[in-house]
Design an enzyme around this catalytic site. Sequence first.
Site, PDB file in Angstrom:
ATOM      1  N   GLN A  21       0.835  -1.202   0.000  1.00  0.00           N
ATOM      2  CA  GLN A  21       0.000   0.000   0.000  1.00  0.00           C
ATOM      3  C   GLN A  21       0.869   1.252   0.000  1.00  0.00           C
ATOM      4  O   GLN A  21       0.597   2.213  -0.721  1.00  0.00           O
ATOM      5  CB  GLN A  21      -0.962  -0.022   1.181  1.00  0.00           C
ATOM      6  CG  GLN A  21      -1.983  -1.155   1.046  1.00  0.00           C
ATOM      7  CD  GLN A  21      -2.971  -1.231   2.179  1.00  0.00           C
ATOM      8  OE1 GLN A  21      -2.844  -0.509   3.177  1.00  0.00           O
ATOM      9  NE2 GLN A  21      -3.946  -2.102   2.051  1.00  0.00           N
ATOM     10  N   ASP A  63      -2.213 -11.478   5.138  1.00  0.00           N
ATOM     11  CA  ASP A  63      -3.676 -11.484   5.305  1.00  0.00           C
ATOM     12  C   ASP A  63      -4.216 -12.866   5.657  1.00  0.00           C
ATOM     13  O   ASP A  63      -5.364 -12.999   6.090  1.00  0.00           O
ATOM     14  CB  ASP A  63      -4.355 -10.993   4.023  1.00  0.00           C
ATOM     15  CG  ASP A  63      -4.130  -9.505   3.798  1.00  0.00           C
ATOM     16  OD1 ASP A  63      -3.709  -8.818   4.743  1.00  0.00           O
ATOM     17  OD2 ASP A  63      -4.374  -9.038   2.673  1.00  0.00           O
TER      18      ASP A  63
HETATM   19  C1  S3P Z   1      -2.823  -4.772   0.226  1.00  0.00           C
HETATM   20  C2  S3P Z   1      -1.625  -4.811   0.889  1.00  0.00           C
HETATM   21  C3  S3P Z   1      -1.456  -5.381   2.233  1.00  0.00           C
HETATM   22  C4  S3P Z   1      -2.654  -6.251   2.605  1.00  0.00           C
HETATM   23  C5  S3P Z   1      -3.966  -5.610   2.277  1.00  0.00           C
HETATM   24  C6  S3P Z   1      -4.051  -5.342   0.794  1.00  0.00           C
HETATM   25  C7  S3P Z   1      -2.864  -4.158  -1.118  1.00  0.00           C
HETATM   26  O1  S3P Z   1      -1.363  -4.338   3.176  1.00  0.00           O
HETATM   27  O2  S3P Z   1      -2.597  -6.569   3.967  1.00  0.00           O
HETATM   28  O3  S3P Z   1      -5.042  -6.428   2.656  1.00  0.00           O
HETATM   29  O4  S3P Z   1      -3.860  -4.364  -1.851  1.00  0.00           O
HETATM   30  O5  S3P Z   1      -1.922  -3.444  -1.475  1.00  0.00           O
HETATM   31  P1  S3P Z   1       0.060  -3.609   3.496  1.00  0.00           P
HETATM   32  O6  S3P Z   1       0.454  -2.892   2.283  1.00  0.00           O
HETATM   33  O7  S3P Z   1      -0.261  -2.671   4.618  1.00  0.00           O
HETATM   34  O8  S3P Z   1       0.992  -4.699   3.896  1.00  0.00           O
END
Ligand code: S3P
Length: 441
Positions: free
Chosen positions: A171, A317
């Site tokens: 993210q 996740d």
């Molecule tokens: C996601 C990245 C992960 C994941 C989330 C979805 C994404 O989070 O846990 O459910 O779609 O980029 P982080 O980037 O905080 O690790």
Amino acid sequence: MSGKSFHVQPGGALTGEVRVPGDKSISHRAIMFAALARGTSRISGFLESADCLATLNAFGAMGLTHGMQQDARVIEGLGMHGLHAPEAALDLGNSGTSMRLLSGIMAGQAFDSVLAGDASLSRRPMKRVIDPLREMGARIEGRDGGRAPLSISGGAALAGIDYTPPVASAQIKSCVLLAGLYANGTTRVREPGVSRDHTERMLGAFGVELERDRDSVALRGGQWLTATDVAVPADLSSAAFFMVGATIAPNSDITLRGVGINATRRGVIDILRAMGADITLIDERDQAGEPAADIRVRSAALHGIEIGAAEVELAIDECPAIFIAAACARGTTRVTGAAELRVKECDRIAVMAEGLARLGVECSEVEDGLTIVGRPGATSFSGGGIASHEDHRIAMSFAMAALRAAAPIVIDDCDYVDTSFPGFVDLAASAGLAIESRTDE
Ligand code: S3P
């Protein structure tokens, strides 16, 4: 949102062939990139869940027109500079991906915007995107320094940065890269670990040139996206509940169709296999730039293992579901390097520990993980009431625990399951889980 509870009768097996809904991460990105592209994109297999619809509606509030054509979402791209100022704050509900990725896009717009979310999203850390965006020249403010709502002032001149996030996070990486498309010069993100690479793959499919090496990704600002069609694979994170359920329930044999098995997030397959699970990947293929396969899972006896940061990164996740598997294994499973679990939709270490203890499983929390003493045998869980803490993945993980429970399991606040897995109850019931959803008065 609250009022629905899951009532799951003990026992049963998971059998047959099922297709879980589309991948959440890929669906969000498909909407965002199609909206910013020039031309018309068709997105098939789109996850019609509350989180992904929050992304779609946010773009709708900025002038995006979209429709349906034979189950595909058809998006009329507005171009990089074609979004309109929304009339109100953009409500992103429960969705962290929407908020963090959109903050990067909004930082590059000519108009002001506010990104808001529900109580859970408003508690989650946003400083991790505020900091790099400010370093690029964005004007972005969060409540109490780092929580939603986020206020972003338009018209800031962004400059590319070379950024190493404090944690491996797709993210954060995606937010910075998306802002980088609006920045002068090159933006590079150096990853302190592995995070899912859907953004890189899909930006490439939309015609963006990226430079990738082992632990960094870079792009030049000022590039355009060109519309393309996206076929979203089934979500491995949703499939994970069925993989764990079929593994722990005797006489199970289930095949999950068309599931994404991207190497940057397929850790659940490797972890469960290391514990003794019987998982076969069938017909591995490329689906619009993402690897996919059918996944066959048969019951197996599990043993406890050590799971460290490098494995957790690839299965962040899926940890709640993996904890359920660990509770059924012979021996102890020690999970460390999982501090990020504490800042998901709820504190998933504390909440899983609370639920497991409630079902008679011995476990102990550490700051960055959980140690679970497995209870192999016909039943691994007592029955009882579980608080989901309004977290979809907690609810679905404990629903699967009923397959190895001695008495019914009742899980509260299950409305949030719709954020990632609409139709979970019907699909799980069709596969053999004795689950019923009740709406409480
Ligand atoms: C996601 C990245 C992960 C994941 C989330 C979805 C994404 O989070 O846990 O459910 O779609 O980029 P982080 O980037 O905080 O690790």
